[in-house]
Design an enzyme around this catalytic site. Structure first.
Site, PDB file in Angstrom:
ATOM      1  N   ASP A 264       0.851  -1.178   0.000  1.00 31.02           N
ATOM      2  CA  ASP A 264       0.000   0.000   0.000  1.00 31.02           C
ATOM      3  C   ASP A 264       0.896   1.241   0.000  1.00 31.02           C
ATOM      4  O   ASP A 264       2.062   1.167   0.402  1.00 31.02           O
ATOM      5  CB  ASP A 264      -0.878  -0.039   1.252  1.00 31.02           C
ATOM      6  CG  ASP A 264      -1.635   1.251   1.491  1.00 31.02           C
ATOM      7  OD1 ASP A 264      -2.347   1.703   0.576  1.00 31.02           O
ATOM      8  OD2 ASP A 264      -1.503   1.815   2.586  1.00 31.02           O
TER       9      ASP A 264
ATOM     10  N   ASP B 107      -0.253   5.180   0.740  1.00 29.74           N
ATOM     11  CA  ASP B 107      -0.535   6.190   1.762  1.00 29.74           C
ATOM     12  C   ASP B 107      -0.729   5.549   3.135  1.00 29.74           C
ATOM     13  O   ASP B 107      -1.594   4.695   3.307  1.00 29.74           O
ATOM     14  CB  ASP B 107      -1.787   6.996   1.383  1.00 29.74           C
ATOM     15  CG  ASP B 107      -1.611   7.727   0.060  1.00 29.74           C
ATOM     16  OD1 ASP B 107      -0.465   8.086  -0.267  1.00 29.74           O
ATOM     17  OD2 ASP B 107      -2.615   7.931  -0.650  1.00 29.74           O
TER      18      ASP B 107
END
Length: 199
Positions: free
Chosen positions: A30, A32
């Site tokens: 991932d 953010d």
């Protein structure tokens, strides 16, 4: 050399397999909150991109271990008009460069640019993860792990049938991603979810 299309998550080319024995075939990252500090709104320029402490070093460790890594990121701002494609290209260019300074490399990028409820790729749905797996047909799902910080990341991992590692504040944290993954034996874990308590 990254093209704009690849930085926007549109590359469909096959990701080459590792050239040695590796602890995981593929690590899905991932963005953010995992690699960079999450902020309100959208990161629209390199100046707004702040890597989490230890994140670049962790990706560098994975790269040196021979592990293939793919970024998987929701970027709904493209659909809403709050983020342009060129801005995302600039941010991802900066991300790639900053990871490289620590010896880290991304082998692919998958982006969901869609509005919520209009696609099958926006996490918590597994579409981006499945696209990454399709680009790495040599990767076995039991040897693939999703690393993130949100429940939507975990849900996407479960839906795609891959392991999950929590890198958020309640998990291992960004700096220890590689330490945990490289020390694990996926042959023993299979589909077992990796938890922060397993240290």
């Amino acid at each position: 050399m990254w093209t704009a299309e690849a930085l926007l998550g549109r590359d469909t080319g096959e990701i080459p397999p590792p050239d040695r024995d590796v602890p995981w075939d593929l690590v899905l990252l991932d963005r953010d909150g995992t690699l960079n500090v999450h902020r309100p709104g959208y990161i629209a320029s390199p100046a707004e991109l702040r890597l989490r402490p230890g994140a670049a070093r962790a990706v560098g460790q994975l790269t040196r271990a021979g592990v293939r890594t793919v970024l998987v990121t929701n970027q709904r701002g493209i659909a809403t008009g709050l983020l342009s494609e060129q801005q995302l290209v600039d941010v991802h260019t900066a991300l790639v460069q900053r990871l490289a300074r620590a010896g880290g490399r991304l082998d692919g990028i998958e982006v969901c640019p869609h509005q919520t409820g209009t696609c099958d790729c926006r996490k918590p749905l597994p579409g981006m993860l499945l696209r990454a797996l399709a680009r790495a047909p040599w990767a076995r799902p039991e040897r693939v792990v999703m690393v993130g910080d949100q429940p939507s990341d975990e849900a996407a991992a479960h839906a795609a049938g891959v392991a999950w590692l929590d890198a958020g504040p309640a998990g291992v944290g960004s700096a220890r991603i590689a330490d945990v993954l490289i020390s694990r034996d996926p042959q023993q874990d299979g589909f077992v979810v990796l938890r922060s308590r397993e240290r």
